[in-house]
Scaffold this motif. Structure first.
Motif, short mmCIF file in Angstrom:
data_model
loop_
_atom_site.label_atom_id
_atom_site.label_comp_id
_atom_site.label_asym_id
_atom_site.label_seq_id
_atom_site.Cartn_x
_atom_site.Cartn_y
_atom_site.Cartn_z
N LEU A 12 0.83 -1.21 0.00
CA LEU A 12 0.00 0.00 0.00
C LEU A 12 0.86 1.25 0.00
CD1 LEU A 12 -2.79 -1.04 2.51
CD2 LEU A 12 -3.05 -0.63 0.06
N ARG A 13 1.93 1.21 0.76
CA ARG A 13 2.85 2.36 0.83
C ARG A 13 3.49 2.60 -0.53
NH1 ARG A 13 6.13 1.17 5.48
NH2 ARG A 13 4.36 1.93 6.66
N ARG A 14 3.95 1.54 -1.19
CA ARG A 14 4.55 1.68 -2.53
C ARG A 14 3.53 2.22 -3.52
NH1 ARG A 14 7.50 -3.41 -1.70
NH2 ARG A 14 5.62 -4.42 -2.49
N GLU A 15 2.33 1.69 -3.48
CA GLU A 15 1.27 2.15 -4.38
C GLU A 15 0.96 3.63 -4.13
OE1 GLU A 15 -1.48 1.69 -7.47
OE2 GLU A 15 0.05 0.29 -6.78
N TYR A 16 0.89 4.01 -2.88
CA TYR A 16 0.64 5.40 -2.52
C TYR A 16 1.74 6.31 -3.08
CZ TYR A 16 0.84 9.64 0.26
OH TYR A 16 0.95 10.95 0.64
N LEU A 17 2.99 5.91 -2.88
CA LEU A 17 4.11 6.74 -3.35
C LEU A 17 4.12 6.84 -4.88
CD1 LEU A 17 6.94 5.60 -0.93
CD2 LEU A 17 5.69 7.76 -0.90
N GLN A 18 3.78 5.74 -5.54
CA GLN A 18 3.71 5.76 -7.00
C GLN A 18 2.61 6.70 -7.48
OE1 GLN A 18 2.84 1.98 -8.77
NE2 GLN A 18 3.17 2.70 -10.85
N LEU A 19 1.44 6.61 -6.87
CA LEU A 19 0.34 7.48 -7.26
C LEU A 19 0.64 8.95 -6.94
CD1 LEU A 19 -2.68 5.27 -6.15
CD2 LEU A 19 -1.96 5.79 -8.49
#
Length: 59
Positions: A12-19
């Motif tokens: 979730l953290r990686r997805e958040y940073l990507q978005l």
């Protein structure tokens, strides 16, 4: 929605940073395009003023 519920905190953290990164790039692009629009709008306004001046001189 189920996919999000199954993701780990790190995913979730990686997805958040990507978005977040994509959003920042989009905002930069939007600002650049708006700046180009404003420049062209000002050029057009100056051209219109020049044409008005020429018409007044001719009359």
């Amino acid at each position: 929605m189920d996919d999000i519920m199954k993701m780990s905190l790190e995913e979730l953290r990686r997805e958040y940073l990507q978005l977040k990164s994509q959003l920042e790039e989009t905002e930069k692009s939007k600002a650049y395009v708006y700046g180009m629009y404003e420049t062209e709008r000002k050029k057009l306004a100056a051209f219109k003023d020049a044409v008005k001046s020429i018409v007044i001189l001719i009359e």
